[in-house]
Motif scaffolding. Structure first.
Motif, PDB file in Angstrom:
ATOM      1  N   THR A  84     -13.158   3.452   7.118  1.00  0.00           N
ATOM      2  CA  THR A  84     -12.637   4.343   8.347  1.00  0.00           C
ATOM      3  C   THR A  84     -11.978   3.210   9.220  1.00  0.00           C
ATOM      4  N   ASP A  85     -12.345   2.021   9.373  1.00  0.00           N
ATOM      5  CA  ASP A  85     -11.601   0.919  10.088  1.00  0.00           C
ATOM      6  C   ASP A  85     -10.312   0.893   9.606  1.00  0.00           C
ATOM      7  N   LEU A  86     -10.156   0.728   8.231  1.00  0.00           N
ATOM      8  CA  LEU A  86      -8.936   0.587   7.724  1.00  0.00           C
ATOM      9  C   LEU A  86      -7.951   1.707   7.895  1.00  0.00           C
ATOM     10  N   GLU A  87      -8.383   2.731   8.271  1.00  0.00           N
ATOM     11  CA  GLU A  87      -7.580   4.006   8.455  1.00  0.00           C
ATOM     12  C   GLU A  87      -7.098   4.047   9.888  1.00  0.00           C
ATOM     13  N   ALA A  88      -7.505   3.362  10.879  1.00  0.00           N
ATOM     14  CA  ALA A  88      -7.229   3.000  12.218  1.00  0.00           C
ATOM     15  C   ALA A  88      -7.279   1.558  12.677  1.00  0.00           C
ATOM     16  N   SER A  91      -5.956  -4.374  15.066  1.00  0.00           N
ATOM     17  CA  SER A  91      -5.965  -5.565  14.786  1.00  0.00           C
ATOM     18  C   SER A  91      -4.427  -6.214  13.843  1.00  0.00           C
ATOM     19  N   LEU A  92      -4.146  -7.202  14.122  1.00  0.00           N
ATOM     20  CA  LEU A  92      -2.750  -7.387  13.296  1.00  0.00           C
ATOM     21  C   LEU A  92      -3.113  -7.820  11.927  1.00  0.00           C
ATOM     22  N   GLY A  93      -4.398  -8.589  11.715  1.00  0.00           N
ATOM     23  CA  GLY A  93      -4.973  -8.714  10.431  1.00  0.00           C
ATOM     24  C   GLY A  93      -6.018  -7.874   9.878  1.00  0.00           C
ATOM     25  N   PHE A  94      -6.154  -7.865   8.648  1.00  0.00           N
ATOM     26  CA  PHE A  94      -7.561  -7.121   8.379  1.00  0.00           C
ATOM     27  C   PHE A  94      -7.641  -7.437   6.660  1.00  0.00           C
ATOM     28  N   ARG A  95      -6.660  -8.129   5.946  1.00  0.00           N
ATOM     29  CA  ARG A  95      -6.970  -8.495   4.631  1.00  0.00           C
ATOM     30  C   ARG A  95      -7.701  -9.536   4.204  1.00  0.00           C
ATOM     31  N   GLY A  96      -7.971 -10.388   5.251  1.00  0.00           N
ATOM     32  CA  GLY A  96      -8.860 -11.509   4.862  1.00  0.00           C
ATOM     33  C   GLY A  96      -8.529 -12.640   4.122  1.00  0.00           C
ATOM     34  N   ASP A 299      -0.010   3.960   8.828  1.00  0.00           N
ATOM     35  CA  ASP A 299      -0.799   3.185   7.850  1.00  0.00           C
ATOM     36  C   ASP A 299       0.063   1.971   7.579  1.00  0.00           C
ATOM     37  N   VAL A 300      -0.856   0.823   7.934  1.00  0.00           N
ATOM     38  CA  VAL A 300      -0.199  -0.548   7.897  1.00  0.00           C
ATOM     39  C   VAL A 300      -0.393  -1.310   6.372  1.00  0.00           C
ATOM     40  N   ASN A 301      -1.365  -0.428   5.812  1.00  0.00           N
ATOM     41  CA  ASN A 301      -1.594  -1.318   4.414  1.00  0.00           C
ATOM     42  C   ASN A 301      -1.174  -0.969   3.175  1.00  0.00           C
ATOM     43  N   VAL A 302       0.481  -1.333   3.389  1.00  0.00           N
ATOM     44  CA  VAL A 302       1.407  -0.954   2.635  1.00  0.00           C
ATOM     45  C   VAL A 302       1.975  -2.010   1.836  1.00  0.00           C
TER      46      VAL A 302
END
Ligand code: ADP
Ligand code: MG
Length: 342
Positions: A84-88, A91-96, A299-302
Motif C-alpha cells: 500500500t505504501d509502495l502504491e502511494a 519519499s524520493l527513496g523506497f528501494r533500500g 507509479d515510480v517503481n518503473v
C-alpha cells in the motif's frame, strides 16, 4: 552446474550496476536521502570529479546508532513497509538499495547522530561479507556520508569514468536540477576545496525567482513567465518562455513530477505539443515546470534509478498539460511579445 547464492558484496555490486553509473548517480542517491530525512541544509564536497571523494552532509533526522548497520544492508528501508505504501510513494527513496550498492563499490563511511542521542556514531562496511563496524564519532545532529575511491574494486566501471571536469559537470547539473526541486533547502557545492554553488533557502516569490536566475541564467529568468493551472487534483506551475524568446542560449528544460526530477516522455511530448509550430526547427522550448498530482496516480517503481514514472491516467494528464500550457502561451502571445534574449 551448481546453483549458489551470491556473496553479499557481489550481489550488491550487481545491484550497483543499475543505480551507480557514475559519481553523479552517487550524489543523487545521497542527496535524495538527505531530503527524505527532512534536511534543509545540504553540503556537498567533491574531489577530482567525485572519483576521489564524494561527501554529503545534512542536518536531517539522522540515523540511530542501532540502525546504522541496517542502513547499509540491502533491501533495508525506513520509507515503506508494505505494498500500500509502495502504491502511494511520497519519499524520493523506497528501494533500500542505494547505500548497500554504493558501499559495495567504494570505501563508504556513514556518520550520524539523531536528536535523541548525545553522541554520534560512525559505520563502515568492508570486504566480501560487507561486515559493518561501528564506532563513536563527533558529528552534529544529521548525517554525513563519505564515499572514497568510487569503483576502486570494479576496474571495468572505473575505466568508464570521464575526465574530472566532465564528471563534475554531471554533478553540477544534477545539483542544479535538485536545487530547483527544493527552494526551501540551502545548498552548497564544493569542488576541490572551491565553492562552486552556494544557494540560500528561498521562501518568498522573489527569492525563488532569484534562484531560478542563478541556476537557469538571467536571460531565462527575464523571459520566463510564471504560470499556474489546476484541473481537479492535477496541478501544474512553474516558468515558461514565450516561443519568440526561445533561443539556443536559454538552455533550460526542467520538469518535475511530485517534486521528483524527471525526463518524462509524456510530459515532454505534451510540452512540445503546446508550443506546436510556434517554434522553428532551431528553437527549443524553455521551461521549469512542476506537475503535482495524487501519489496514487503515479507509479515510480518503473526503473531502478527512478528516471521514469507511469501515470495511471496518462491521457488525462497529457491533455491537461497540453491545454494548460497552450492557454498560458496564448496569453503570453497576446501580451506584448518580449524582446528576444540577447
Ligand atoms: P532508501 O532511500 O531507498 O530507503 P537507502 O539505501 O538510500 O534506501 O537508505 C537506507 C536507509 O538509511 C533509509 O531508508 C534511511 O532510513 C537511512 N538513511 C540513509 N541516508 C540517510 C540520511 N542522510 N539521513 C537519515 N537517514 C538516512
Ligand atoms: Mg535512498
Amino acid at each position: 552446474m551448481t546453483i549458489r547464492i551470491l556473496p553479499p558484496q557481489l550481489a550488491n555490486q550487481i545491484a550497483a550496476g543499475e543505480v551507480v553509473e557514475r559519481p553523479a548517480s552517487v550524489v543523487k542517491e545521497l542527496v535524495e536521502n538527505s531530503l527524505d530525512a527532512g534536511a534543509d541544509q545540504i553540503d556537498i564536497d567533491i574531489d577530482k570529479g567525485g572519483s576521489k571523494l564524494i561527501r554529503v552532509r545534512d542536518n536531517g533526522s539522522g540515523i540511530a546508532e542501532q540502525e546504522l548497520v541496517l542502513a547499509l544492508s540491502r533491501h533495508a528501508t525506513s520509507k515503506i513497509t508494505n505494498l500500500t505504501d509502495l502504491e502511494a510513494i511520497t519519499s524520493l527513496g523506497f528501494r533500500g538499495e542505494a547505500l548497500a550498492s554504493i558501499s559495495s563499490v567504494s570505501r563508504l563511511t556513514l556518520t550520524s547522530r539523531t536528536a535523541e542521542q548525545d553522541a554520534a556514531w560512525q559505520a563502515n562496511a568492508e570486504g566480501r561479507d560487507m561486515q559493518v563496524t561501528v564506532k563513536p564519532a563527533a558529528h552534529p545532529v544529521g548525517t554525513s556520508i563519505e564515499v572514497l575511491d568510487l569503483f576502486f574494486n570494479t576496474p571495468a566501471r572505473r575505466k568508464f569514468l570521464r575526465t574530472d571536469k566532465t564528471e563534475f559537470g554531471h554533478i553540477d547539473e544534477l545539483i542544479k536540477r535538485l536545487a530547483l526541486s527544493r527552494y526551501d533547502v540551502s545548498w552548497q557545492l564544493n569542488h576541490n576545496g572551491q565553492t562552486v554553488r552556494r544557494l540560500k533557502a528561498a521562501t518568498t516569490d522573489e527569492q525563488r525567482h532569484k534562484r531560478v536566475a542563478a541556476l537557469c541564467g538571467r536571460a531565462f529568468a527575464e523571459q520566463a513567465a510564471f504560470i499556474e493551472n489546476q484541473y481537479g487534483e492535477v496541478k501544474i506551475w512553474g516558468w515558461l518562455v514565450h516561443p519568440a524568446a526561445c533561443s539556443a542560449s536559454l538552455q533550460c528544460q526542467y520538469s518535475y513530477v511530485n517534486g521528483r526530477m524527471m525526463r518524462d516522455k509524456l510530459l515532454n511530448h505534451a510540452i512540445r505539443q503546446a508550443y506546436g509550430d510556434s517554434l522553428t526547427a532551431e528553437q527549443q522550448p524553455a521551461f521549469v515546470l512542476y506537475l503535482e498530482l495524487d501519489p496514487h496516480q503515479v507509479d515510480v517503481n518503473v526503473h531502478p534509478a527512478k528516471h521514469e514514472v507511469r501515470f495511471h491516467q496518462a491521457r488525462l494528464v497529457h491533455d491537461f498539460v497540453v491545454s494548460a500550457l497552450s492557454d498560458a502561451l496564448r496569453q503570453l502571445q497576446s501580451a506584448a511579445p518580449p524582446l528576444p534574449a540577447a
